[in-house]
Scaffold this active site. Structure first.
Site, PDB file in Angstrom:
ATOM      1  CB  CYS A   2      -0.886   0.039   1.238  1.00  0.00           C
ATOM      2  SG  CYS A   2      -1.823  -1.459   1.497  1.00  0.00           S
ATOM      3  NE  ARG A  27       4.559   1.811  -0.821  1.00  0.00           N
ATOM      4  CZ  ARG A  27       5.396   1.941   0.191  1.00  0.00           C
ATOM      5  NH1 ARG A  27       6.497   2.617   0.057  1.00  0.00           N
ATOM      6  NH2 ARG A  27       5.120   1.413   1.374  1.00  0.00           N
ATOM      7  CD1 TRP A  77      -0.313  -5.771  -3.512  1.00  0.00           C
ATOM      8  CD2 TRP A  77      -0.251  -6.637  -1.455  1.00  0.00           C
ATOM      9  NE1 TRP A  77       0.183  -7.055  -3.608  1.00  0.00           N
ATOM     10  CE2 TRP A  77       0.230  -7.607  -2.368  1.00  0.00           C
ATOM     11  CE3 TRP A  77      -0.302  -6.971  -0.096  1.00  0.00           C
ATOM     12  CZ2 TRP A  77       0.656  -8.871  -1.966  1.00  0.00           C
ATOM     13  CZ3 TRP A  77       0.120  -8.230   0.298  1.00  0.00           C
ATOM     14  CH2 TRP A  77       0.592  -9.166  -0.631  1.00  0.00           C
ATOM     15  CG  ASN A 101       0.518   2.033   3.718  1.00  0.00           C
ATOM     16  OD1 ASN A 101      -0.557   2.120   3.137  1.00  0.00           O
ATOM     17  ND2 ASN A 101       1.649   2.523   3.240  1.00  0.00           N
ATOM     18  N   GLY A 102      -0.390  -1.393   6.502  1.00  0.00           N
ATOM     19  CA  GLY A 102      -0.098  -2.305   7.605  1.00  0.00           C
ATOM     20  C   GLY A 102      -1.299  -3.188   7.897  1.00  0.00           C
ATOM     21  CD  GLU A 484      17.288 -12.989  -8.234  1.00  0.00           C
ATOM     22  OE1 GLU A 484      16.600 -13.434  -7.310  1.00  0.00           O
ATOM     23  OE2 GLU A 484      17.091 -11.873  -8.749  1.00  0.00           O
ATOM     24  CE  LYS A 488      14.061 -10.883 -10.240  1.00  0.00           C
ATOM     25  NZ  LYS A 488      14.599 -10.288  -9.095  1.00  0.00           N
ATOM     26  CD  GLU A 491      10.156 -11.141  -8.645  1.00  0.00           C
ATOM     27  OE1 GLU A 491      11.313 -11.247  -9.062  1.00  0.00           O
ATOM     28  OE2 GLU A 491       9.804 -10.235  -7.887  1.00  0.00           O
ATOM     29  CG  HIS A 507      18.613 -37.940  -7.182  1.00  0.00           C
ATOM     30  ND1 HIS A 507      18.998 -39.263  -7.119  1.00  0.00           N
ATOM     31  CD2 HIS A 507      19.763 -37.235  -7.301  1.00  0.00           C
ATOM     32  CE1 HIS A 507      20.313 -39.347  -7.167  1.00  0.00           C
ATOM     33  NE2 HIS A 507      20.811 -38.128  -7.287  1.00  0.00           N
ATOM     34  CE  LYS A 606      11.541  -2.357  -5.668  1.00  0.00           C
ATOM     35  NZ  LYS A 606      12.327  -3.381  -6.370  1.00  0.00           N
TER      36      LYS A 606
HETATM   37  C1  G6P Z   1       9.320  -8.176  -2.370  1.00  0.00           C
HETATM   38  C2  G6P Z   1       9.844  -7.694  -3.701  1.00  0.00           C
HETATM   39  C3  G6P Z   1      11.135  -8.425  -4.046  1.00  0.00           C
HETATM   40  C4  G6P Z   1      12.151  -8.226  -2.931  1.00  0.00           C
HETATM   41  C5  G6P Z   1      11.594  -8.671  -1.579  1.00  0.00           C
HETATM   42  C6  G6P Z   1      12.498  -8.229  -0.439  1.00  0.00           C
HETATM   43  O1  G6P Z   1       8.888  -9.473  -2.453  1.00  0.00           O
HETATM   44  O2  G6P Z   1       8.881  -7.917  -4.718  1.00  0.00           O
HETATM   45  O3  G6P Z   1      11.659  -7.891  -5.252  1.00  0.00           O
HETATM   46  O4  G6P Z   1      13.300  -8.957  -3.217  1.00  0.00           O
HETATM   47  O5  G6P Z   1      10.331  -8.057  -1.349  1.00  0.00           O
HETATM   48  O6  G6P Z   1      12.477  -6.831  -0.367  1.00  0.00           O
HETATM   49  P1  G6P Z   1      13.595  -5.971   0.310  1.00  0.00           P
HETATM   50  O7  G6P Z   1      13.124  -4.558   0.170  1.00  0.00           O
HETATM   51  O8  G6P Z   1      13.684  -6.397   1.753  1.00  0.00           O
HETATM   52  O9  G6P Z   1      14.864  -6.223  -0.415  1.00  0.00           O
END
Ligand code: G6P
Length: 611
Positions: A2, A27, A77, A101-102, A484, A488, A491, A507, A606
């Site tokens: 949010c 965000r 969100w 927010n929260g 990683e 990506k 996502e 396995h 985000k």
């Molecule tokens: C969210 C974002 C990711 C990020 C993760 C950790 O899930 O979408 O891209 O890696 O949070 O966020 P931070 O701000 O702690 O790196």
């Protein structure tokens, strides 16, 4: 997650709110809304599910939103209640409107009490419960600050809130606990926001509220009190991020802009940490000699930051010869705390506000461990609370999908591990100097080369156009890179993928390989070429389409591959950081090819400020 914006000043408030919300879109959100005081000083609320454009259209169509000078706005969100018009913020009563927010954890109990008193609710949210409770307290007490304090003392959970009281069209009230909130200070106008990117067009000056602070904001004054009700003596901070850094600057998406910034930000992040050719963290108050006596390093983070932590794990083990464990913050917090004095806990976070990472940091401190934060956002909660902080100088990262933040985190923790190795006598100064120069000079060049020669990556992305499921494999530290790369891809392209240690695939998982199944095969370590080659042949024999990610001397692997994404020649312990850029680009070009919303992938946020 949010986003909050509040405005009071001489400009068109509705325009400023929509503009601020647009800057906060990154965000992640699924609905939005604003409340403004009309010329008759009545609170008018407009909200809508979906993109901000839906609210902007309502604002455009409503003449009452023009010529107004104070209001609040929110991108939501969803946590409690599905995304919908009625669950969107602001929420309130005839007395006030509020954005939040929260999460209010005890909202169900409070709601029941309020229902028993005959109060009614229009939404399924925890936020509306807060708004109704505050209205009830205000109606009884007639004192705004008193009612806010009483209400907040009754709730558990986390909040950043901004409130507009219907009987006062010149002030906004805001408070935080757990969720970040800033008060932006302009010329004849002031703001409330969940982060500075919302305000950069108008001001870079801001107060970062601390836990328990309450602020009263008018056009020409900001009064902040702390949790005890005393004046809070907060420094007026200046963001060094400029508006260009937070805008796309001619790129079609923030993600590709941010990938293009990787080489510069790596140099910027390492510049001040290399002195006379050697890693040096003294200026930041980090006593590198502490590594001499440390037993273990725990690296704790979420998402992509956690995979950057995996790079650190490999390097602490290989350079400093010490056990290093990487833990997901949301698990670390609830596992038996098998750490304490003698351990270092490194928290990695781009935003510095991720709720689980922050809670893990607090737990580590409680248990007596030394804590070190690797953080991008200056003054964020994790940065403030850790014993030491090393900032990554990545600048604002707007795309939800993290790219440049990962690269600089991985480069910085590699440099730190080299310094730890020197302190422990497991790495010579000559070797540390070679690592530092490779990170600072060769790595940025290699990243640039990958970006400038992206045709093979685009071709591989095209070949994946209709793919629904695929694999990423690697060995050693490339296993983590595979994870990683897979993250990506998931996502932003919504393609199911799994990452595997290449030797483990047989396995069980190899049963999923069919004719044409794409397998991204990462091979940065020459010691592993032969083994990787065998693993690649195993899947190739079952029909897999091989996308090899390796340097040109891995000739046999390249021969077997259907696509080859070249990693420029680099030391094998650093090549993986450059190879990550190829995987980011692969995901980017595939998402773009499919016409997806690259910067705002569905369901994702985000900055994840809920647990
Ligand atoms: C969210 C974002 C990711 C990020 C993760 C950790 O899930 O979408 O891209 O890696 O949070 O966020 P931070 O701000 O702690 O790196």
């Amino acid at each position: 997650m949010c986003g909050i914006i509040g405005y009071v000043g001489k400009a068109e408030a509705a325009e400023r709110l929509i503009e601020g919300l647009s800057a906060l879109e990154y965000r992640g959100y699924d609905s939005a809304g604003i409340s403004v005081f009309t010329k008759e000083s009545k609170l008018l609320t407009l909200k809508a599910e979906g993109r901000l454009a839906n609210v902007a259209a309502k604002v455009e169509a409503c003449a009452e939103t023009r010529g107004v000078h104070c209001g609040i706005g929110h991108t939501r969100w969803a946590t409690h209640g599905a995304p919908s018009d009625r669950n969107s913020h602001p929420h309130g009563t005839e007395l006030l409107q509020l954005v939040h927010n929260g999460i209010i954890e005890n909202y169900a109990d409070i709601k029941e009490e309020l229902l028993n008193k005959g109060k009614t609710f229009l939404s399924d949210t925890d936020t509306e419960v807060l708004a109704v409770l505050l209205s009830e307290n205000y109606a009884q007490m007639g004192d705004k600050l008193g009612a806010i304090k009483k209400t907040l003392s009754a709730v558990t959970g986390s909040y950043g809130i901004a409130i507009a009281f219907a009987d006062d069209s010149t002030h906004l009230y805001c408070a935080r606990s757990g969720s970040p909130l800033i008060v932006g200070v302009g010329e004849g106008e002031n703001y409330v926001a969940s982060d500075i990117t919302a305000l950069l067009r108008h001001t870079r000056k801001y107060y970062q509220l601390r836990e328990g602070d309450i602020a009263v904001v008018s056009e020409d004054a900001v009064v902040i009190t702390d949790k005890n009700g005393d004046p809070a003596d907060l420094p007026l901070e200046t963001a060094d991020w400029d508006v260009q850094a937070a805008e796309r600057g001619g790129y079609p998406h923030f993600m590709i802009k941010e990938i293009n910034e990787e080489s510069e930000t790596v140099k910027k992040t390492l510049n001040t940490r290399i002195k006379n050719g050697l890693p040096d963290f003294e200026a930041e108050g980090l006593d590198i000699n502490m590594f001499k006596d440390l037993e273990r390093v725990h690296i704790v983070a979420c998402g992509t930051a956690m995979y950057a932590g995996c790079v650190g794990k490999c390097r602490f083990e290989s350079y400093a010869r010490m056990p290093a464990h990487v833990e997901v913050a949301s698990e670390f917090r609830y596992a038996p705390p098998l750490f304490g004095k003698g351990d270092l806990v490194i928290i990695i976070s781009q935003s510095g506000e991720t709720a689980d990472s922050l809670a893990a940091l607090r737990l580590a401190k409680e248990c007596g461990a030394h804590t070190l934060a690797i953080v991008n956002v200056i003054g964020s909660s994790i940065a403030r609370e850790a014993d030491n902080v090393l900032y990554t100088w990545a600048g604002p990262e707007i795309s939800v999908c993290s790219t440049k933040a990962y690269t600089v985190q991985a480069a910085l923790i590699t440099l730190l591990a080299a310094a730890a190795g020197v302190a422990r006598g497991t790495v010579t100064e000559e070797e540390a100097a070679r690592i530092a120069s490779c990170l600072h000079d060769e790595l940025p060049l290699a990243i640039e080369k990958i970006i400038n020669n992206a045709d093979p990556i685009k071709a591989a992305a095209k070949a994946l156009h209709t793919t629904q499921s695929m694999f990423f494999i690697g060995r050693g530290s490339d296993t983590y890179l595979a994870s990683e790369g897979s993250l990506k891809l998931k996502e932003i392209t919504y393609t199911h993928s799994e990452a595997y240690a290449a030797g483990e695939l047989k396995h069980g998982t190899i049963s999923l390989i069919e004719q044409g199944t794409p397998v991204v095969s990462i091979a940065n370590d020459p010691r592993m070429y032969e083994k990787m080659l065998s693993n690649i042949r195993e899947v190739k024999a079952r029909g897999a389409m091989i996308i090899a990610v390796c340097a040109k001397d891995a000739e046999d692997i390249i021969k077997v591959a259907d696509h080859w994404l070249e990693v420029p020649a680099l030391r094998s312990d650093i090549a993986g950081i450059a190879a990550a850029t190829s995987l980011q680009l692969l995901a980017y070009y595939l998402a773009d090819d499919r016409g997806l919303d690259v910067d705002k992938p569905r369901n994702l946020a985000k900055s994840v400020t809920v647990e």
